[in-house]
Design a protein around this motif. Structure first.
Motif, PDB file in Angstrom:
ATOM      1  N   ALA A 108      45.521  40.957  43.673  1.00 15.49           N
ATOM      2  CA  ALA A 108      44.563  41.960  43.206  1.00 15.49           C
ATOM      3  C   ALA A 108      44.213  43.019  44.314  1.00 15.49           C
ATOM      4  N   VAL A 109      44.493  44.191  44.157  1.00 11.28           N
ATOM      5  CA  VAL A 109      44.193  45.153  44.961  1.00 11.28           C
ATOM      6  C   VAL A 109      43.104  46.161  44.358  1.00 11.28           C
ATOM      7  N   GLY A 130      45.842  32.373  33.384  1.00 12.70           N
ATOM      8  CA  GLY A 130      44.857  31.189  33.842  1.00 12.70           C
ATOM      9  C   GLY A 130      45.080  30.932  35.346  1.00 12.70           C
ATOM     10  N   GLU A 131      46.011  31.317  36.116  1.00 14.02           N
ATOM     11  CA  GLU A 131      46.237  31.059  37.400  1.00 14.02           C
ATOM     12  C   GLU A 131      45.303  31.658  38.277  1.00 14.02           C
ATOM     13  N   MET A 132      44.672  32.981  37.977  1.00 10.76           N
ATOM     14  CA  MET A 132      43.795  33.732  38.848  1.00 10.76           C
ATOM     15  C   MET A 132      44.911  34.398  39.960  1.00 10.76           C
ATOM     16  N   CYS A 133      44.012  34.990  40.929  1.00  9.05           N
ATOM     17  CA  CYS A 133      44.900  35.639  42.046  1.00  9.05           C
ATOM     18  C   CYS A 133      44.911  34.855  43.075  1.00  9.05           C
ATOM     19  N   HIS A 134      46.063  34.755  44.104  1.00  6.76           N
ATOM     20  CA  HIS A 134      46.152  34.100  45.280  1.00  6.76           C
ATOM     21  C   HIS A 134      45.420  34.775  46.235  1.00  6.76           C
ATOM     22  N   GLU A 177      35.325  36.491  43.583  1.00  6.70           N
ATOM     23  CA  GLU A 177      35.556  36.143  42.249  1.00  6.70           C
ATOM     24  C   GLU A 177      36.943  36.192  41.580  1.00  6.70           C
ATOM     25  N   LEU A 178      37.843  36.922  41.919  1.00  6.31           N
ATOM     26  CA  LEU A 178      39.251  37.017  41.202  1.00  6.31           C
ATOM     27  C   LEU A 178      40.206  36.202  41.880  1.00  6.31           C
ATOM     28  N   THR A 179      39.871  35.421  43.012  1.00  2.61           N
ATOM     29  CA  THR A 179      40.902  34.273  43.454  1.00  2.61           C
ATOM     30  C   THR A 179      40.691  32.945  42.907  1.00  2.61           C
ATOM     31  N   LYS A 180      41.948  32.160  43.228  1.00  2.00           N
ATOM     32  CA  LYS A 180      42.039  31.051  42.790  1.00  2.00           C
ATOM     33  C   LYS A 180      41.171  30.022  43.434  1.00  2.00           C
ATOM     34  N   ARG A 181      40.486  29.056  42.537  1.00  2.16           N
ATOM     35  CA  ARG A 181      39.508  28.162  43.198  1.00  2.16           C
ATOM     36  C   ARG A 181      40.628  26.911  43.844  1.00  2.16           C
ATOM     37  N   GLY A 182      40.261  26.338  45.015  1.00  2.00           N
ATOM     38  CA  GLY A 182      40.890  25.178  45.723  1.00  2.00           C
ATOM     39  C   GLY A 182      42.225  25.245  46.408  1.00  2.00           C
TER      40      GLY A 182
END
Length: 132
Positions: free
Chosen positions: A39-40, A105-109, A127-132
């Protein structure tokens, strides 16, 4: 001397030298982005440049976010795969849901803040990034 521009040199090129250097440095620090969702946030001059650079580096999805629709038109021309018009005040949950839909469902890396002066955009990136 060799360092003096030719008489017909277009000095507008100088206006791109510093922003391009900033973006190149940032991309170098990121390392490989091959097959990543990115995401940019912010599609001003630097946001447009980094969107295209990240696409050229092999990112799977470039999701461009901005308040202004006309900037998002240029985002698509600069290789953004998706665009999201963010409304003010930011509705983080709506943006997050749209990112989740786009990325299946992946969200952003990776999320890149190209607004640069607002704590809310930094919070949105997290909030836009992948958790974990």
């Amino acid at each position: 001397p060799d360092h003096v521009p030719r008489d017909n040199f277009d000095y507008r090129w100088y206006t791109m030298a510093q922003p391009l250097g900033t973006v190149l440095h940032a991309c170098q620090k990121l390392g490989s982005v091959i097959n990543l969702n990115i995401a940019v946030v912010g599609q001003g001059q630097n946001g447009l440049i980094i969107s295209q650079m990240l696409a050229n580096m092999g990112a799977r999805r470039i999701i461009a976010l901005d308040l202004l629709e006309e900037r998002l038109v240029y985002s698509k021309k600069n290789k953004a795969t998706h665009t999201i018009r963010v409304t003010a005040p930011m509705d983080t949950e709506a943006v997050r849901s749209e990112i989740e839909r786009i990325t299946e469902g992946e969200m952003c890396h990776v999320a890149v803040d190209m607004v640069g002066h607002q704590n809310r955009t930094i919070q949105l990136c997290s909030e836009l990034t992948k958790r974990g």
